[in-house]
Scaffold this motif. Structure first.
Motif, short mmCIF file in Angstrom:
data_model
loop_
_atom_site.label_atom_id
_atom_site.label_comp_id
_atom_site.label_asym_id
_atom_site.label_seq_id
_atom_site.Cartn_x
_atom_site.Cartn_y
_atom_site.Cartn_z
N ARG A 241 92.59 6.48 65.05
CA ARG A 241 92.66 5.56 64.16
C ARG A 241 92.52 6.05 62.84
NH1 ARG A 241 90.18 1.43 68.23
NH2 ARG A 241 91.90 1.37 69.83
N MET A 242 91.24 6.53 62.84
CA MET A 242 90.49 6.82 61.21
C MET A 242 91.35 8.19 60.85
SD MET A 242 86.49 6.93 62.22
CE MET A 242 86.08 7.48 60.73
N ASP A 243 92.11 8.93 61.53
CA ASP A 243 92.94 9.93 61.06
C ASP A 243 94.27 9.32 60.56
OD1 ASP A 243 91.04 11.91 61.46
OD2 ASP A 243 91.58 12.76 63.37
N GLY A 244 94.49 8.00 60.93
CA GLY A 244 95.74 7.55 60.52
C GLY A 244 96.89 7.19 61.67
N ALA A 245 96.33 7.36 62.81
CA ALA A 245 97.33 7.38 63.90
C ALA A 245 97.67 5.80 64.03
CB ALA A 245 96.84 7.76 65.15
N THR A 246 98.80 5.64 64.25
CA THR A 246 99.51 4.23 64.44
C THR A 246 99.25 4.00 65.95
OG1 THR A 246 101.83 4.88 65.00
CG2 THR A 246 101.16 4.40 62.62
N ASP B 219 101.60 5.94 67.81
CA ASP B 219 100.92 7.65 68.07
C ASP B 219 99.86 7.50 68.99
OD1 ASP B 219 102.98 8.37 66.25
OD2 ASP B 219 101.57 7.90 64.61
N GLU B 220 99.12 6.49 68.92
CA GLU B 220 97.90 6.36 69.72
C GLU B 220 98.05 6.52 71.33
OE1 GLU B 220 94.26 3.29 70.80
OE2 GLU B 220 95.13 3.49 68.62
#
Length: 276
Positions: free
Chosen positions: A175-180, A183-184
């Motif tokens: 999540r910190m890397d921007g995964a939705t 995507d998660e």
């Protein structure tokens, strides 16, 4: 310190394991043997059955009387279709219960599992009437939906158990890397739980393949799987052991072969997370 295991203990455990395995496998072995006998020889004493002549006549008769491959493809479509649909529903549900736990998570899981305790005959009439009104009787779509619903609690429970073994910190890093959220689940969670998902898929294919109650009551001919194929040889006019055994062997052979080749993956998935 690990406790030493004596040779005597190993021998006892090995013998006990073989005895249990033989007891489980013997009915399947006997069905296969009877399938290669004539009707007259199939009802003789066990020693006479084993020593009597072997023949493929029962298989030829079964194939002439029934369209085996139509029933086979129906079983494949129903078992694989219901399992895939169940996974599509269960993966997000298990993710929510495992990583967004609430006060009622355990209650929801127990409620889902409690639905498996209800005898199927208790809801047969309403489901039959619903299927009749919607035109889903004797249809693959209808049976896929039913098989998905009856096995969904097991799928969710198994996936929830596997997902709980995955550290939540990994998802937080994604999540910190921007995964939705999508995507998660698809690119982070699912690949890490492949052994568990694979064992869940295999187990539920087997359960759907062997389901008889709903397939016998909601189908007639067009969508009938191999369970209905077997039942067609149980006649009130007499017991045709050889033909019934041949039909049973033809029905269980594909799932036995699949189970044999996938046993390592199944065991690996069922023990996923058992050893830290």
């Amino acid at each position: 310190m690990a406790r030493a295991v004596t040779n005597r203990r190993k021998a006892i455990v090995t013998v006990a394991a073989w005895l249990i395995a033989i007891a489980i496998f013997f009915p399947i072995f006997w069905i296969v043997v009877l399938s290669f006998k004539t009707e007259g020889n199939a009802i003789k004493d066990p020693l006479e059955v084993l020593t009597s002549a072997w023949t493929f006549d029962s298989y030829a008769t079964v194939q002439e009387r029934s369209n085996y491959f139509r029933h086979f493809w129906n079983s494949v479509i129903l078992s694989v279709g219901s399992t895939v649909l169940g996974l599509i529903i269960a993966v997000p549900a298990a993710w929510a219960m495992a990583f967004v736990p609430g006060k009622r998570t355990k209650d929801v899981l127990m409620w889902m599992l409690s639905t498996k305790m209800l005898p199927p005959v208790g809801v047969l009439v309403p489901i039959y009437l619903i299927f009749r009104d919607l035109g889903l009787l004797d249809s693959r779509i209808g049976l896929v939906i039913v098989l998905t619903l009856i096995n969904l609690p097991i799928i969710v429970w198994m996936l929830y158990t596997y997902f709980r073994e995955i550290p939540g910190e990994i998802l937080e890093a994604a999540r910190m890397d921007g995964a939705t959220l999508r995507d998660e689940i698809i690119h982070v969670l699912t690949p890490m739980a492949v052994p568990g998902i694979a064992s869940t898929l295999l187990l539920n294919i087997i359960l759907a393949w062997n389901e008889a109650f709903w397939t016998l009551n909601l189908t007639a001919a067009k969508a009938a799987p191999l369970t209905a194929f077997i039942a067609s040889y149980s006649s009130p006019e007499g017991l045709f052991y050889a033909k019934l055994s041949a039909a049973s062997t033809m029905a269980i052979a594909p799932i036995l072969i699949m189970g044999w080749f996938s046993q390592k993956q199944l065991v690996r998935g069922l023990t996923f997370g058992a050893v830290k």
